[in-house]
Design an enzyme around this catalytic site. Sequence first.
Site, short mmCIF file in Angstrom:
data_model
loop_
_atom_site.label_atom_id
_atom_site.label_comp_id
_atom_site.label_asym_id
_atom_site.label_seq_id
_atom_site.Cartn_x
_atom_site.Cartn_y
_atom_site.Cartn_z
N ASN A 68 0.91 -1.30 0.09
CA ASN A 68 -0.05 -0.01 -0.04
C ASN A 68 0.92 1.27 -0.01
O ASN A 68 1.53 1.41 0.91
CB ASN A 68 -0.98 -0.17 1.24
CG ASN A 68 -1.89 1.26 1.27
OD1 ASN A 68 -1.88 2.07 0.34
ND2 ASN A 68 -2.34 1.31 2.53
N LYS A 80 0.18 4.26 -0.36
CA LYS A 80 -0.50 5.38 0.28
C LYS A 80 0.01 6.59 -0.49
O LYS A 80 0.08 6.60 -1.67
CB LYS A 80 0.15 5.72 1.74
CG LYS A 80 -0.14 4.56 2.47
CD LYS A 80 -0.21 4.54 3.82
CE LYS A 80 -0.52 3.12 4.66
NZ LYS A 80 -0.47 3.31 6.11
N GLU A 118 -7.16 4.49 7.73
CA GLU A 118 -6.77 5.95 7.40
C GLU A 118 -8.11 6.71 6.58
O GLU A 118 -8.56 7.90 6.81
CB GLU A 118 -5.72 6.29 6.48
CG GLU A 118 -4.40 5.86 7.44
CD GLU A 118 -3.06 5.40 6.56
OE1 GLU A 118 -3.10 5.67 5.16
OE2 GLU A 118 -2.22 5.01 7.24
N SER A 120 2.99 -2.58 10.33
CA SER A 120 4.40 -2.56 10.55
C SER A 120 4.91 -3.78 10.30
O SER A 120 5.75 -4.37 10.85
CB SER A 120 4.65 -2.16 11.78
OG SER A 120 4.17 -0.80 12.28
N GLU A 158 -5.99 -5.39 10.09
CA GLU A 158 -4.80 -4.25 10.46
C GLU A 158 -5.24 -3.65 11.78
O GLU A 158 -5.81 -2.61 11.71
CB GLU A 158 -4.71 -3.15 9.21
CG GLU A 158 -4.59 -4.05 7.89
CD GLU A 158 -3.69 -2.82 7.16
OE1 GLU A 158 -2.89 -2.86 6.57
OE2 GLU A 158 -4.47 -1.72 6.80
N GLY A 177 2.16 1.83 10.55
CA GLY A 177 2.89 3.10 10.74
C GLY A 177 3.60 3.42 11.93
O GLY A 177 4.24 4.49 12.01
N HIS A 187 -9.69 1.01 4.39
CA HIS A 187 -8.42 1.43 5.38
C HIS A 187 -8.91 2.26 6.33
O HIS A 187 -9.37 2.87 6.28
CB HIS A 187 -7.34 1.89 4.41
CG HIS A 187 -5.94 1.58 5.13
ND1 HIS A 187 -5.89 2.84 5.80
CD2 HIS A 187 -5.02 1.10 4.93
CE1 HIS A 187 -4.53 2.38 6.18
NE2 HIS A 187 -4.13 1.35 5.78
P1 PGA Z 1 2.35 -0.15 7.68
O1 PGA Z 1 1.02 0.24 6.86
O2 PGA Z 1 2.94 -1.35 7.09
O3 PGA Z 1 3.28 1.37 7.38
O4 PGA Z 1 2.26 -0.06 9.18
C1 PGA Z 1 0.09 -0.85 6.74
C2 PGA Z 1 -1.12 -0.33 6.24
O5 PGA Z 1 -1.38 0.83 6.47
O6 PGA Z 1 -1.67 -0.98 5.21
#
Ligand code: PGA
Length: 254
Positions: A9, A11, A100, A216, A170, A176, A98
């Site tokens: 992803n 982003k 976010e 992560s 997730e 993150g 997601h």
């Molecule tokens: P990350 O993000 O691996 O940076 O924690 C995962 C995601 O948001 O899909």
Amino acid sequence: MRKKIVAGNWKMNKTLEEAGALAAEVMGMVADEVKGNVRVVFCVPFPYLLPIKNQVGNNTRIAVGAQNCSEHEAGAYTGEVSAAMLRSMGIPYVILGHSERRQYFGEDGKLLAKKVDIALKYGLTPIFCCGEPLDVREKNEHEKLVKQQVEEALFHLDSASLEKVVIAYEPVWAIGTGKTASAQQAQDMHAIIRRHLASKYDKSVADNISILYGGSVNAANAKELFASADVDGGLVGGASLKSREFTEIIKAIG
Ligand code: PGA
């Protein structure tokens, strides 16, 4: 046999040129180093879908996905991108729900049910995300919340449609943050999700659904996370922006 998937992803990162370089590097490393039939998906920003898709060409191991789509068919929705558009561009995957999007854009279960429907209507594979924030885990209510997220967005589907969905668990506190769920925490929640699907549909349907872990994931922890019985791969954010690290994550899937 469930599909093994590692999705990156990206982003809202990278310029067009950087995105092309990242895709080229990963493609080269995957071709040289990755055995087996893991499916890799680059979930890229909308403007890069076509260029990256063209770059991937007819590579059967790598696909391109979007990070969102509109719940509407078409019309006066400035700035939005429809499932029909993604379909017309030959994009097979779309991330939906997601954390976010839930957090910054107010997406909730009712809206996500509509997005899942329209994505499936246009033949896209939704990568449907669920997962609890930290305070919910601390109150030990993560199981209840994740089940509810799955119910709200997916339980209206018939089994044939449900089987087209990929789920990504997730935990928000792991996204993150560098703080990953332990392999046991991931396995426990994936098993809970699968049992919940089996209770609504049946075991064979639930057993066919790929459930990815996200939060992560990196080259150091991927192998242990992916070794769990109900973890069918990963949805990778930060580490998917580095070609060597992302390739090591892909290689970690046995
Ligand atoms: P990350 O993000 O691996 O940076 O924690 C995962 C995601 O948001 O899909």
